[in-house]
Design a protein around this motif. Structure first.
Motif, short mmCIF file in Angstrom:
data_model
loop_
_atom_site.label_atom_id
_atom_site.label_comp_id
_atom_site.label_asym_id
_atom_site.label_seq_id
_atom_site.Cartn_x
_atom_site.Cartn_y
_atom_site.Cartn_z
N MET A 115 0.09 7.12 7.16
CA MET A 115 1.25 7.92 7.16
C MET A 115 2.71 7.08 7.29
SD MET A 115 2.26 11.21 9.76
CE MET A 115 3.54 10.22 10.76
N THR A 116 3.54 7.50 6.41
CA THR A 116 4.66 6.48 6.46
C THR A 116 5.99 7.61 6.23
OG1 THR A 116 4.57 6.52 4.08
CG2 THR A 116 3.99 4.53 5.25
N GLY A 117 6.83 7.58 7.03
CA GLY A 117 8.19 8.25 7.29
C GLY A 117 9.14 7.54 6.86
N LYS B 288 13.69 11.13 3.34
CA LYS B 288 13.48 12.49 3.59
C LYS B 288 12.07 12.79 3.40
CE LYS B 288 18.39 13.48 3.54
NZ LYS B 288 19.42 14.77 2.94
N THR B 289 11.04 11.95 3.27
CA THR B 289 9.63 12.31 2.93
C THR B 289 8.81 11.73 4.16
OG1 THR B 289 9.20 10.78 1.43
CG2 THR B 289 10.11 12.52 0.51
N LEU B 290 7.53 12.39 4.08
CA LEU B 290 6.51 11.96 4.81
C LEU B 290 5.34 11.92 3.93
CD1 LEU B 290 5.73 11.41 7.78
CD2 LEU B 290 5.03 13.79 7.95
N LYS B 291 4.86 10.48 3.70
CA LYS B 291 3.64 10.28 2.73
C LYS B 291 2.45 9.94 3.50
CE LYS B 291 7.03 9.52 -1.18
NZ LYS B 291 6.92 8.58 -2.37
N PHE B 292 1.37 10.20 2.77
CA PHE B 292 0.04 9.98 3.21
C PHE B 292 -0.56 9.04 2.16
CE2 PHE B 292 1.61 13.78 5.37
CZ PHE B 292 1.23 13.28 6.93
N LEU C 106 10.85 16.24 4.25
CA LEU C 106 11.29 16.36 5.54
C LEU C 106 12.80 17.11 5.38
CD1 LEU C 106 10.36 13.02 7.01
CD2 LEU C 106 9.35 15.23 7.48
N PRO C 107 13.10 17.94 6.20
CA PRO C 107 14.53 18.20 6.43
C PRO C 107 15.74 17.28 6.35
CG PRO C 107 13.73 18.80 8.62
CD PRO C 107 12.68 18.11 7.54
N GLU C 108 15.18 15.99 7.01
CA GLU C 108 16.42 14.96 7.04
C GLU C 108 15.54 13.64 6.85
OE1 GLU C 108 18.99 13.26 7.08
OE2 GLU C 108 20.51 14.87 6.89
N ARG C 109 16.34 12.78 7.21
CA ARG C 109 15.73 11.41 7.31
C ARG C 109 14.79 11.15 8.51
NH1 ARG C 109 21.27 9.05 8.13
NH2 ARG C 109 21.68 11.23 8.34
N CYS C 110 13.82 10.55 8.37
CA CYS C 110 12.78 10.33 9.19
C CYS C 110 13.38 9.28 10.34
CB CYS C 110 11.40 10.03 9.10
SG CYS C 110 10.20 9.35 10.11
N VAL D 30 0.76 -1.12 0.12
CA VAL D 30 0.08 0.05 0.15
C VAL D 30 0.92 1.43 -0.15
CG1 VAL D 30 -2.02 -1.16 1.11
CG2 VAL D 30 -0.26 -0.24 2.49
N ALA D 31 2.37 1.09 0.14
CA ALA D 31 3.25 2.21 0.13
C ALA D 31 4.50 2.10 -0.28
CB ALA D 31 3.27 3.03 1.64
N GLN D 32 5.16 3.33 -1.00
CA GLN D 32 6.50 2.94 -1.39
C GLN D 32 7.33 4.03 -1.24
OE1 GLN D 32 7.65 -0.07 -3.76
NE2 GLN D 32 9.56 0.95 -3.20
N HIS D 33 8.50 3.96 -0.95
CA HIS D 33 9.49 5.03 -0.72
C HIS D 33 10.86 4.70 -1.67
CE1 HIS D 33 7.81 7.92 2.30
NE2 HIS D 33 6.94 6.80 2.48
N GLU D 34 11.55 5.95 -1.44
CA GLU D 34 12.70 5.41 -2.12
C GLU D 34 13.87 4.79 -1.42
OE1 GLU D 34 13.43 6.17 -5.67
OE2 GLU D 34 11.30 6.62 -5.29
#
Length: 363
Positions: free
Chosen positions: A141-143, A147-151, A165-169, A119-123
């Motif tokens: 919500m995934t962090g 360096k992104t927060l996705k909904f 985000l300014p940096e890694r979650c 249901v979610a994907q990040h880099e």
């Protein structure tokens, strides 16, 4: 709730336990714990009549147990991810568990069908996942370390919103209508979730060292009003979003021991913080292998624990505040040379309602 009994996909899940000296507090031992460090713990919500506990682990698995009134745990099922699991959370109705990890994906585990779907994907690896139940929307919500927060509306493959985000979650918590995210370089951002998620304000971290965990707390009216931060330097900060006086915000030391020579302290990371859902008191767990219960309003320690064989990596309270779960497993804080593969991982359950009653004092 489960349409099938325990899967027993590995020969050990559902096997009997052996009692050892690894349980100095004489708490209930969870049957068939993970084979590697425990990264996340979450109890089922109040919407379910039974009590379930899920745990994510560096062994790539998420396990689910039913917790009976006697303290006995019954393994129900297990799912596998494509890499170490970093976080788990429940949907508000208790029908689904979300799992996120190093394979850069988050998956939804439908407990009735025992099936999972991405249901979610990040880099980069996903460090945190939280279910948001809003007044006019629900989402995951995934962090991530990208360096992104996705909904995510979990019915579609694209995020409904992406925030930079300014940096890694590194850590996050959600208690509608509030979210708090801690990042690398001690970044700290508060979000408001009403109508749609948006940044409320950036806050300077009161802690001088790397953030490790964050937990939102409520006021007497059950409204989310602030948060506790834990760092690698054996210190917790209590922060109000809108303090009525600067004195409301404070920090305290924890998870420290006096070293071999009198002038030095051994300082350990605060690995997790959880607030009691009824009393509003809190628990901290650390790399020193102990947990402590605290009353933030009276600014006092309610109870320390004995020292476990290994670090305590995570903790969680059941929805009614009757049970405190904590996981004992190596957290790599001393490096690979201190890793002992012969030491087992444990999850313990402790009846805790009385021990976490507040002392009174400053309100």
């Amino acid at each position: 709730m489960f349409s099938t009994p325990g899967l027993n996909t590995t020969g050990t899940f559902g096997s009997t336990i052996t009692s050892t000296t690894a349980n100095p507090m004489k708490d209930f031992e969870v049957t068939s714990p993970p084979d590697d460090s425990v990264s996340s713990l979450a109890f089922s919500p109040a919407t379910l009549p039974q009590n379930y506990l899920v745990a994510g682990s560096w062994d790539n698995h998420v396990r689910c147990w039913e917790v009976e009134q006697t303290g006995k745990t019954v393994p129900k099922s297990m799912q596998t991810m494509g890499g170490p699991v970093l976080d788990v959370c429940w949907s508000d109705d208790g029908t689904k568990v979300f799992m996120a990890g190093c394979d850069k994906q988050a998956k939804c585990w439908d407990l009735a069908s025992n099936q999972t779907i991405q249901v979610a994907q990040h880099e980069a690896p996903i460090k945190t996942c939280h279910w948001i139940k809003g007044n006019n929307y629900s989402c995951l919500m995934t962090g991530s370390w990208d360096k992104t927060l996705k909904f995510w509306d979990t019915r579609t493959s694209q995020p409904m919103l992406t925030l930079q985000l300014p940096e890694r979650c590194y850590c996050a918590d959600v208690d509608f209508p509030m979210a708090v995210v801690g990042t690398a370089n001690r970044g700290l951002i508060i979000y408001q979730l009403e109508s749609r998620p948006q940044e409320f304000k950036k806050v300077e971290s009161p802690l001088k060292y790397q953030l490790r965990c964050v937990a939102i707390f409520k006021d007497k009216k059950r409204v989310p009003t602030g948060f506790a931060l834990g760092s690698v330097e054996g210190r917790v900060a209590i922060q109000y979003v809108n303090p009525t006086s600067p004195k409301e915000n404070f920090t305290f030391k924890c998870h420290r021991t006096n070293g071999a020579s009198g002038n030095f302290q051994d300082i350990y990371a605060v690995n997790d913080i959880a607030f009691h859902p009824i009393h509003g008191t809190l628990a901290t767990v650390g790399s020193d292998g102990t947990f402590s219960f605290w009353d933030k309003d009276a600014r006092t320690k309610l109870k320390p624990s004995e020292t476990m064989e290994q670090s305590i990596s995570r903790c969680a309270f059941s929805h009614n505040g009757q049970i405190f779960a904590y996981s004992v497993s190596y957290d790599w804080s001393k490096g690979h040379e201190f890793y002992n593969p012969m030491k087992k991982n444990y999850i313990f359950l402790r009846p805790c309602f009385e021990e976490l009653k507040p002392r009174g004092g400053i309100s």
